[in-house]
Design an enzyme around this catalytic site. Structure first.
Site, PDB file in Angstrom:
ATOM      1  N   ASP A  64       0.709  -1.174   0.084  1.00 58.34           N
ATOM      2  CA  ASP A  64       0.024  -0.084   0.000  1.00 58.34           C
ATOM      3  C   ASP A  64       0.916   1.386  -0.033  1.00 58.34           C
ATOM      4  OD1 ASP A  64      -2.209   1.629   0.270  1.00 58.34           O
ATOM      5  OD2 ASP A  64      -2.765   1.196   2.387  1.00 58.34           O
ATOM      6  N   GLU A 105      -2.498  10.538   0.853  1.00 61.68           N
ATOM      7  CA  GLU A 105      -3.584   9.663   0.718  1.00 61.68           C
ATOM      8  C   GLU A 105      -4.077   8.985   1.987  1.00 61.68           C
ATOM      9  OE1 GLU A 105      -6.318   6.197   0.037  1.00 61.68           O
ATOM     10  OE2 GLU A 105      -4.216   6.073   0.882  1.00 61.68           O
ATOM     11  N   GLU A 106      -3.085   8.640   2.707  1.00 63.78           N
ATOM     12  CA  GLU A 106      -3.321   7.833   3.954  1.00 63.78           C
ATOM     13  C   GLU A 106      -4.023   8.716   5.160  1.00 63.78           C
ATOM     14  OE1 GLU A 106      -3.545   4.831   4.257  1.00 63.78           O
ATOM     15  OE2 GLU A 106      -2.144   3.988   2.775  1.00 63.78           O
TER      16      GLU A 106
END
Ligand SMILES: *[C@@H]1O[C@H](CO)[C@@H](O)[C@H](O)[C@H]1NC(C)=O
Ligand SMILES: *[C@@H]1O[C@H](CO)[C@@H](O)[C@H](O)[C@H]1NC(C)=O
Ligand SMILES: *[C@@H]1O[C@H](CO)[C@@H](O)[C@H](O)[C@H]1NC(C)=O
Length: 434
Positions: free
Chosen positions: A167, A201-202
């Site tokens: 990820d 994004e996280e």
């Protein structure tokens, strides 16, 4: 879209420390091996693929401090004959660091994509990762531990572990390799694609949101604004090599309970905020908050509980923080519908003592999954898909499993990565030709 010189930074303006980083990476096999991506269809791209993946993983890029990996990626993409632009994000009080999205398109001569992003397929993923940093490691019975890497000894079942291997640096490496192979073999025209690797994004998707707003903003002042439209966007996130038909939405909320303090021996003289909170949360957990055939049930995670001051004091205040996975409605309406249902549940339990603080969110996100040769799935996690505005077609696909993605054991096999290169090749061709 046109890149204004003020809005985008050419890579010539690198700091001294960045130059040091880049020259360090020059010592790695990446340089020669990436230049040698073979044009054949076999897995002879294993070495450049694994080298790129390893180098991405070995550069820490926890959300908020992604600058080193963006500079590395800029150089790697330039070597693959892409033109690269770094898009600086505005600095904020909470995040004063220099942060960049990486935007690239095929060809070395164009400093701007000739027709902007119009009608291109955007291939995108994120380069930030969750903490903590976990270094890259290979696990194989064929390689004694601590022996220097020799990629020729590797087997498809060899496990690669480390933060971001899944990820989403697995997606990043596989996407870039697939795009380079397709361009090399002339399977897609150079003007049909663009690459975008975003930060943040996280945490809150600020990288993709900023890119999206810059696309809208540039379009608004461009004479071709009515024709500025991405053809499609392919998002790289761990989907176990399956094509996602979409993912649930998410809403953040807090339940606040207000009571009256008193001696715990005389509960009728006060009102326990903790007790009423527990009943309210029980109601929410048992309620039908909304389901759909594609996305299943809306689910509530009670992530944090706070309240009370001592075991023998009636609690005056209590609150719970929730993450709600929304399965009902569409992207725009789903979160509000579920918020309304949650309010009704709390009102029924105790309309005076309980209050919902609704932090907003979005409903389920649909992606295109009708493509020959792909198994499909539905994801229960959030992505950047809803952060890219526009009416393009969205695809969601990538190697590795979300079940290990944020864990200590984050990892995937070489076969997962190589299958994803093949998957992206098919998906990119499909999206370009659709
Ligand atoms: C980049 O372009 C040059 C000139 O066309 C070519 O010789 C070289 O092989 C290309 N490199 C890659 C990695 O495609
Ligand atoms: C890598 O492994 C191959 C095959 O096992 C061997 O022939 C080669 O010498 C090794 N290379 C290095 C640098 O150790
Ligand atoms: C959804 O919830 C119902 C009961 O509320 C349950 O019977 C069903 O199995 C759930 N569906 C899924 C996909 O979890």
């Amino acid at each position: 879209m046109r890149f204004g010189s003020d809005a985008f930074l050419r890579l010539s303006a690198l700091s001294a420390s960045a130059s040091a980083l880049l020259s360090l990476n020059d010592q790695q096999p990446l340089t020669s091996s990436l230049g040698a991506i073979p044009s054949s269809e076999d897995s002879a791209y294993r070495v450049p693929l694994l080298t790129l993946h390893r180098d991405l993983v070995n550069i820490p890029s926890i959300s908020g401090s992604e600058a080193d990996v963006t500079l590395f990626l800029e150089k790697a993409l330039t070597r693959l004959n892409f033109t690269v632009t770094l898009q600086p994000l505005p600095k904020t009080a909470t995040n004063p660091a220099a942060r960049f999205n990486v935007i690239a398109w095929p060809g070395r001569d164009d400093h701007t994509p000739p027709a902007g992003f119009h009608d291109r397929v955007l291939i995108t993923s994120h380069i930030d990762v969750v903490p903590p940093f976990i270094p890259y490691a290979l696990h194989s019975t064929r390689i004694p531990p601590h022996q220097p890497l020799n990629f020729t000894d590797l087997h498809p079942s060899t496990l690669i572990s480390g933060r971001g291997t899944v990820d989403a640096k697995g997606s990043v490496a596989a996407q870039i390799t697939a795009a380079a192979l397709l361009l090399r073999s002339g399977s897609i025209p150079p003007h049909s694609i663009a690459l975008l690797y975003v930060v943040g994004e996280e945490v809150d998707g600020d990288g993709m949101k900023y890119f999206s707003s810059s696309l809208q903003h540039s379009s608004a002042s461009s004479p071709t604004r009515h024709h500025q439209k991405l053809k499609a966007a392919i998002f790289g996130e761990p989907t176990e090599g399956k094509l996602a038909c979409g993912h649930k939405g998410i809403a953040l909320a807090a339940v606040v309970a207000t009571g009256k303090a008193g001696h715990s021996g005389y509960p009728w003289l006060g009102k326990s905020a903790t007790a009423v909170l527990v009943r309210g949360l029980g109601g929410l957990l048992d309620a039908e908050l909304g389901s759909s055939e594609r996305f299943g049930n809306t689910t509530v995670n009670v992530g944090v509980l706070e309240g009370g001051v001592a075991a023998n004091v009636i609690a005056k205040e209590a609150r719970a923080r929730l993450a709600v996975r929304v399965a009902l409605g569409d992207r725009r309406t789903g979160a509000e519908i579920v918020g309304g249902r949650m309010r009704s549940v709390l009102e029924e339990v105790d309309s005076e003592a309980l209050r919902l603080e609704f932090g907003g969110g979005y409903g389920p996100v649909e992606c295109e999954c009708d493509v020959d040769g792909f198994e499909t799935m539905v994801a229960n996690y959030g992505t950047d898909v809803p952060n890219l505005e526009g009416d393009h077609v969205s695809y969601l696909y990538g190697p590795g499993s979300i079940l290990v993605a944020h864990g200590d054991d984050e990892g995937l096999t070489i076969k997962d990565l190589e299958d994803a290169v093949e998957g992206y090749k098919r998906l990119i061709k499909h999206a370009v030709e659709a």
